[in-house]
Design an enzyme around this catalytic site. Sequence first.
Site, mmCIF file in Angstrom:
data_model
loop_
_atom_site.group_PDB
_atom_site.id
_atom_site.type_symbol
_atom_site.label_atom_id
_atom_site.label_comp_id
_atom_site.label_asym_id
_atom_site.label_seq_id
_atom_site.Cartn_x
_atom_site.Cartn_y
_atom_site.Cartn_z
ATOM 1 N N GLU A 111 -8.479 3.606 1.470
ATOM 2 C CA GLU A 111 -8.112 4.098 0.141
ATOM 3 C C GLU A 111 -8.826 5.416 -0.170
ATOM 4 O O GLU A 111 -9.382 5.618 -1.252
ATOM 5 C CB GLU A 111 -8.440 3.048 -0.930
ATOM 6 C CG GLU A 111 -7.759 1.713 -0.721
ATOM 7 C CD GLU A 111 -6.231 1.763 -0.865
ATOM 8 O OE1 GLU A 111 -5.707 2.828 -1.232
ATOM 9 O OE2 GLU A 111 -5.577 0.734 -0.613
ATOM 10 N N ALA A 112 -8.751 6.330 0.777
ATOM 11 C CA ALA A 112 -9.472 7.601 0.668
ATOM 12 C C ALA A 112 -9.009 8.440 -0.514
ATOM 13 O O ALA A 112 -9.759 9.285 -1.014
ATOM 14 C CB ALA A 112 -9.315 8.396 1.960
ATOM 15 N N GLN A 113 -7.780 8.216 -0.981
ATOM 16 C CA GLN A 113 -7.263 9.012 -2.095
ATOM 17 C C GLN A 113 -8.069 8.815 -3.373
ATOM 18 O O GLN A 113 -8.049 9.660 -4.265
ATOM 19 C CB GLN A 113 -5.784 8.698 -2.354
ATOM 20 C CG GLN A 113 -5.508 7.366 -3.033
ATOM 21 C CD GLN A 113 -5.474 6.188 -2.068
ATOM 22 O OE1 GLN A 113 -5.603 6.374 -0.862
ATOM 23 N NE2 GLN A 113 -5.288 4.991 -2.596
ATOM 24 N N CYS A 170 17.498 0.643 -0.909
ATOM 25 C CA CYS A 170 18.586 0.808 0.056
ATOM 26 C C CYS A 170 18.267 0.339 1.467
ATOM 27 O O CYS A 170 19.156 0.276 2.309
ATOM 28 C CB CYS A 170 19.034 2.276 0.094
ATOM 29 S SG CYS A 170 17.833 3.386 0.875
ATOM 30 N N CYS A 202 16.291 7.594 -3.179
ATOM 31 C CA CYS A 202 16.173 6.583 -4.231
ATOM 32 C C CYS A 202 15.007 6.885 -5.177
ATOM 33 O O CYS A 202 15.059 6.544 -6.370
ATOM 34 C CB CYS A 202 15.999 5.196 -3.619
ATOM 35 S SG CYS A 202 17.467 4.595 -2.741
#
Length: 206
Positions: A111-113, A170, A202
Amino acid sequence: MKNSEYFFFYIRNSSKLTMFIEPGINSERKGWIEVICGSMFSGKTEELIRRLKRAKIANKRVEIFKPTIDVRYDEVNVVSHNANAIRSTPVPHSQNILLLAEGMEVVGIDEAQFLDSELPQVVETLAKKGIRVIIAGLDMDFEGKPFGPMPNLLAVADYITKVHAVCMQCGDIAHFSYRKTSDSTKVLLGEHDTYEPRCRNCFYKH
């Protein structure tokens, strides 16, 4: 180039098998940076855990870190959406990793963000010390924009793996994380009740 200098393993995404080549196994120790990126539910953490477990099997000294903010499944363990888990050390700031990674041969970051803008510099420092760094994180936020330090991590990475989910609208390949609520907060922890993977068409159509 000798075959003995390499070993191979495969990364499965929704459409095909691609091959990741891990270099320098039998050569002099050197560091490098790997980034695993993609949308939510694409298997980023699953792939990170798999690589780290392989490093442990190879008797490498391994340490795993995640941001303290990520407590969705467990306060300490890194846990994938498939409930695969590995013990980690939560950190509030990327600079903490430099001290805690002392003496390690392989460092994983999930989870580096969610970590700060100094993370690219931190992982560069680790790689220069001869450490293999494996990072997993969302490359885009819920608006389809680059997320946190991920763009700069991708820029300095030696190896990049982009994994894909399946579009819930989809069935095509998905690499966007669509937020199903009206909350506009940039960082909003959630699971299937909050997000779903979508393809480009989408994501922008709905």
